[in-house]
Design a protein around this motif. Structure first.
Motif, PDB file in Angstrom:
ATOM      1  N   GLU A 109       4.807  10.246  17.443  1.00 39.51           N
ATOM      2  CA  GLU A 109       3.774   9.209  17.400  1.00 39.51           C
ATOM      3  C   GLU A 109       2.838   9.430  16.217  1.00 39.51           C
ATOM      4  OE1 GLU A 109       1.697   9.011  21.121  1.00 39.51           O
ATOM      5  OE2 GLU A 109       3.505   8.506  22.240  1.00 39.51           O
ATOM      6  N   ALA A 110       2.448  10.701  16.005  1.00 42.66           N
ATOM      7  CA  ALA A 110       1.545  11.007  14.893  1.00 42.66           C
ATOM      8  C   ALA A 110       2.217  10.680  13.559  1.00 42.66           C
ATOM      9  CB  ALA A 110       1.136  12.473  14.934  1.00 42.66           C
ATOM     10  N   ASN A 111       3.510  11.016  13.437  1.00 42.20           N
ATOM     11  CA  ASN A 111       4.227  10.685  12.201  1.00 42.20           C
ATOM     12  C   ASN A 111       4.306   9.175  12.006  1.00 42.20           C
ATOM     13  OD1 ASN A 111       4.655  13.329  11.445  1.00 42.20           O
ATOM     14  ND2 ASN A 111       6.660  13.473  12.411  1.00 42.20           N
ATOM     15  N   GLY A 112       4.549   8.449  13.108  1.00 37.98           N
ATOM     16  CA  GLY A 112       4.588   6.985  13.033  1.00 37.98           C
ATOM     17  C   GLY A 112       3.246   6.411  12.609  1.00 37.98           C
ATOM     18  N   GLU A 113       2.173   6.938  13.201  1.00 35.09           N
ATOM     19  CA  GLU A 113       0.836   6.463  12.834  1.00 35.09           C
ATOM     20  C   GLU A 113       0.517   6.826  11.387  1.00 35.09           C
ATOM     21  OE1 GLU A 113      -2.259   7.606  15.560  1.00 35.09           O
ATOM     22  OE2 GLU A 113      -1.045   7.046  17.294  1.00 35.09           O
ATOM     23  N   ALA A 114       0.910   8.042  10.987  1.00 40.15           N
ATOM     24  CA  ALA A 114       0.658   8.457   9.603  1.00 40.15           C
ATOM     25  C   ALA A 114       1.415   7.550   8.637  1.00 40.15           C
ATOM     26  CB  ALA A 114       1.068   9.914   9.410  1.00 40.15           C
ATOM     27  N   LYS A 115       2.683   7.240   8.965  1.00 39.48           N
ATOM     28  CA  LYS A 115       3.470   6.357   8.102  1.00 39.48           C
ATOM     29  C   LYS A 115       2.829   4.977   8.050  1.00 39.48           C
ATOM     30  CE  LYS A 115       8.187   4.750   7.299  1.00 39.48           C
ATOM     31  NZ  LYS A 115       7.767   3.986   6.203  1.00 39.48           N
ATOM     32  N   SER A 116       2.366   4.502   9.207  1.00 36.24           N
ATOM     33  CA  SER A 116       1.716   3.194   9.252  1.00 36.24           C
ATOM     34  C   SER A 116       0.451   3.192   8.403  1.00 36.24           C
ATOM     35  CB  SER A 116       1.391   2.843  10.707  1.00 36.24           C
ATOM     36  OG  SER A 116       0.642   1.665  10.775  1.00 36.24           O
ATOM     37  N   ILE A 117      -0.329   4.270   8.519  1.00 40.85           N
ATOM     38  CA  ILE A 117      -1.563   4.375   7.721  1.00 40.85           C
ATOM     39  C   ILE A 117      -1.223   4.432   6.241  1.00 40.85           C
ATOM     40  CG2 ILE A 117      -3.481   5.927   7.173  1.00 40.85           C
ATOM     41  CD1 ILE A 117      -3.582   6.612  10.194  1.00 40.85           C
ATOM     42  N   ILE A 118      -0.187   5.224   5.907  1.00 38.55           N
ATOM     43  CA  ILE A 118       0.217   5.331   4.496  1.00 38.55           C
ATOM     44  C   ILE A 118       0.699   3.982   3.988  1.00 38.55           C
ATOM     45  CG2 ILE A 118       1.972   6.330   2.972  1.00 38.55           C
ATOM     46  CD1 ILE A 118       1.702   8.934   4.630  1.00 38.55           C
ATOM     47  N   ASP A 119       1.504   3.287   4.802  1.00 33.87           N
ATOM     48  CA  ASP A 119       1.998   1.959   4.387  1.00 33.87           C
ATOM     49  C   ASP A 119       0.838   0.985   4.168  1.00 33.87           C
ATOM     50  OD1 ASP A 119       4.565   2.898   4.518  1.00 33.87           O
ATOM     51  OD2 ASP A 119       5.051   1.951   6.453  1.00 33.87           O
ATOM     52  N   ARG A 120      -0.119   1.013   5.121  1.00 38.49           N
ATOM     53  CA  ARG A 120      -1.289   0.122   4.959  1.00 38.49           C
ATOM     54  C   ARG A 120      -2.090   0.501   3.717  1.00 38.49           C
ATOM     55  NH1 ARG A 120      -2.375   0.483  10.960  1.00 38.49           N
ATOM     56  NH2 ARG A 120      -3.551   2.310  10.303  1.00 38.49           N
ATOM     57  N   ALA A 121      -2.247   1.816   3.505  1.00 41.77           N
ATOM     58  CA  ALA A 121      -3.003   2.268   2.339  1.00 41.77           C
ATOM     59  C   ALA A 121      -2.288   1.864   1.047  1.00 41.77           C
ATOM     60  CB  ALA A 121      -3.200   3.783   2.384  1.00 41.77           C
ATOM     61  N   GLU A 122      -0.941   2.023   1.037  1.00 40.47           N
ATOM     62  CA  GLU A 122      -0.188   1.615  -0.158  1.00 40.47           C
ATOM     63  C   GLU A 122      -0.314   0.114  -0.379  1.00 40.47           C
ATOM     64  OE1 GLU A 122       3.783   3.026   0.541  1.00 40.47           O
ATOM     65  OE2 GLU A 122       3.323   5.056  -0.171  1.00 40.47           O
ATOM     66  N   LEU A 123      -0.211  -0.650   0.719  1.00 40.74           N
ATOM     67  CA  LEU A 123      -0.343  -2.102   0.602  1.00 40.74           C
ATOM     68  C   LEU A 123      -1.733  -2.476   0.107  1.00 40.74           C
ATOM     69  CD1 LEU A 123       0.996  -4.854   1.085  1.00 40.74           C
ATOM     70  CD2 LEU A 123       0.086  -4.786   3.404  1.00 40.74           C
ATOM     71  N   GLU A 124      -2.744  -1.819   0.662  1.00 42.05           N
ATOM     72  CA  GLU A 124      -4.124  -2.079   0.240  1.00 42.05           C
ATOM     73  C   GLU A 124      -4.319  -1.671  -1.214  1.00 42.05           C
ATOM     74  OE1 GLU A 124      -7.836  -3.554   0.465  1.00 42.05           O
ATOM     75  OE2 GLU A 124      -6.346  -3.685   2.059  1.00 42.05           O
ATOM     76  N   ALA A 125      -3.732  -0.546  -1.592  1.00 36.74           N
ATOM     77  CA  ALA A 125      -3.843  -0.097  -2.977  1.00 36.74           C
ATOM     78  C   ALA A 125      -3.147  -1.092  -3.908  1.00 36.74           C
ATOM     79  CB  ALA A 125      -3.223   1.297  -3.129  1.00 36.74           C
ATOM     80  N   LYS A 126      -1.962  -1.581  -3.457  1.00 36.51           N
ATOM     81  CA  LYS A 126      -1.251  -2.559  -4.283  1.00 36.51           C
ATOM     82  C   LYS A 126      -2.077  -3.834  -4.412  1.00 36.51           C
ATOM     83  CE  LYS A 126       3.342  -4.631  -4.700  1.00 36.51           C
ATOM     84  NZ  LYS A 126       2.973  -5.682  -5.532  1.00 36.51           N
ATOM     85  N   ARG A 127      -2.665  -4.276  -3.325  1.00 32.97           N
ATOM     86  CA  ARG A 127      -3.502  -5.478  -3.382  1.00 32.97           C
ATOM     87  C   ARG A 127      -4.698  -5.256  -4.296  1.00 32.97           C
ATOM     88  NH1 ARG A 127      -3.689  -6.872   3.007  1.00 32.97           N
ATOM     89  NH2 ARG A 127      -1.561  -7.666   3.181  1.00 32.97           N
ATOM     90  N   SER A 128      -5.329  -4.075  -4.119  1.00 30.22           N
ATOM     91  CA  SER A 128      -6.488  -3.773  -4.979  1.00 30.22           C
ATOM     92  C   SER A 128      -6.062  -3.720  -6.436  1.00 30.22           C
ATOM     93  CB  SER A 128      -7.104  -2.433  -4.582  1.00 30.22           C
ATOM     94  OG  SER A 128      -7.651  -2.505  -3.302  1.00 30.22           O
ATOM     95  N   MET A 129      -4.885  -3.112  -6.675  1.00 31.55           N
ATOM     96  CA  MET A 129      -4.395  -3.004  -8.046  1.00 31.55           C
ATOM     97  C   MET A 129      -4.095  -4.395  -8.596  1.00 31.55           C
ATOM     98  SD  MET A 129      -3.656  -0.883 -10.337  1.00 31.55           S
ATOM     99  CE  MET A 129      -2.499   0.363 -10.729  1.00 31.55           C
ATOM    100  N   ASP A 130      -3.429  -5.229  -7.780  1.00 34.72           N
ATOM    101  CA  ASP A 130      -3.124  -6.589  -8.222  1.00 34.72           C
ATOM    102  C   ASP A 130      -4.401  -7.369  -8.494  1.00 34.72           C
ATOM    103  OD1 ASP A 130      -0.435  -6.082  -8.007  1.00 34.72           O
ATOM    104  OD2 ASP A 130      -0.171  -7.121  -6.074  1.00 34.72           O
ATOM    105  N   LYS A 131      -5.382  -7.188  -7.614  1.00 36.08           N
ATOM    106  CA  LYS A 131      -6.662  -7.886  -7.795  1.00 36.08           C
ATOM    107  C   LYS A 131      -7.359  -7.392  -9.063  1.00 36.08           C
ATOM    108  CE  LYS A 131     -10.955  -8.877  -5.396  1.00 36.08           C
ATOM    109  NZ  LYS A 131     -11.790  -8.603  -4.242  1.00 36.08           N
ATOM    110  N   ALA A 132      -7.354  -6.065  -9.247  1.00 37.20           N
ATOM    111  CA  ALA A 132      -7.985  -5.502 -10.440  1.00 37.20           C
ATOM    112  C   ALA A 132      -7.266  -5.977 -11.700  1.00 37.20           C
ATOM    113  CB  ALA A 132      -7.972  -3.978 -10.362  1.00 37.20           C
ATOM    114  N   LEU A 133      -5.917  -6.031 -11.644  1.00 38.12           N
ATOM    115  CA  LEU A 133      -5.161  -6.506 -12.799  1.00 38.12           C
ATOM    116  C   LEU A 133      -5.468  -7.971 -13.089  1.00 38.12           C
ATOM    117  CD1 LEU A 133      -1.662  -4.836 -12.314  1.00 38.12           C
ATOM    118  CD2 LEU A 133      -3.348  -4.355 -14.085  1.00 38.12           C
ATOM    119  N   ASP A 134      -5.559  -8.750 -11.997  1.00 33.42           N
ATOM    120  CA  ASP A 134      -5.891 -10.168 -12.196  1.00 33.42           C
ATOM    121  C   ASP A 134      -7.268 -10.309 -12.837  1.00 33.42           C
ATOM    122  OD1 ASP A 134      -3.503 -11.064 -11.213  1.00 33.42           O
ATOM    123  OD2 ASP A 134      -4.262 -11.514  -9.188  1.00 33.42           O
ATOM    124  N   GLU A 135      -8.236  -9.528 -12.338  1.00 34.28           N
ATOM    125  CA  GLU A 135      -9.576  -9.588 -12.927  1.00 34.28           C
ATOM    126  C   GLU A 135      -9.556  -9.088 -14.368  1.00 34.28           C
ATOM    127  OE1 GLU A 135     -12.365  -7.534 -10.448  1.00 34.28           O
ATOM    128  OE2 GLU A 135     -11.940  -8.818  -8.713  1.00 34.28           O
TER     129      GLU A 135
END
Length: 179
Positions: A109-135
């Motif tokens: 469960e902890a590994n699943g939650e960690a993977k989920s957190i990492i996936d969300r963080a990567e997605l958020e980082a990608k969105r932030s990066m895309d937003k920063a690139l757009d700006e």
């Protein structure tokens, strides 16, 4: 000589206290005394001793029986103790298996939650990066337009700006921003 022998017997009889005249009476008294002693003393003592012997033999048999029962109980208790120890060991093994299964489940469960957190963080980082690139792209376009307007000193209308920006962005996407 016979006389001598009977005299000798008489002399010895006097020494021992046997009187030939009272001899039969003494024999009768001895027999009566023997019968009385046998009836009142010998029989009760013999019966008492026989009863006591039977009682002692009974006590010995009881002791042997109790000893055998005690040995049987001891063997039974030792068997039960061995069973209890085995059951205790089985309970410990079962608890260990359950604990290991629970640990593995928690880790999964902890590994699943960690993977989920990492996936969300990567997605958020990608969105932030895309937003920063757009700006960043918008800022570069704005700066380029501003610089171009200064060099050519021409003002473009909104359609001209839009076309110029789209052309510039197309060139940027093809080359620089692909990485």
């Amino acid at each position: 000589m016979l006389m001598n022998a009977s005299e000798t017997v008489r002399q010895y009889a006097e020494l021992v206290g046997i009187n030939p005249d009272n001899f039969l009476m003494q024999m009768a008294n001895t027999i009566v005394l023997f019968l009385l002693l046998r009836h009142f003393l010998f029989k009760p003592v013999t019966e008492h001793m026989a009863n006591r012997t039977k009682k002692i033999e009974g006590n010995i048999q009881d002791a042997d029986r109790l000893k055998k029962e005690a040995q049987d109980l001891k063997a039974d208790y030792e068997h039960k103790i061995a069973q209890i120890k085995e059951e205790g060991q089985e309970l410990i093994r079962e608890a260990t298996r359950n604990a290991n299964a629970k640990r593995d489940e928690i880790i999964k469960e902890a590994n699943g939650e960690a993977k989920s957190i990492i996936d969300r963080a990567e997605l958020e980082a990608k969105r932030s990066m895309d937003k920063a690139l757009d700006e960043y792209k918008k800022e570069i376009v704005a700066m380029t337009l501003h610089t171009t307007e200064r060099f050519i000193d021409v003002k473009l209308d909104d359609q001209g700006h839009e076309k110029l920006i789209n052309d510039f962005l197309g060139d940027l996407e093809d080359s620089t921003w692909q990485n």
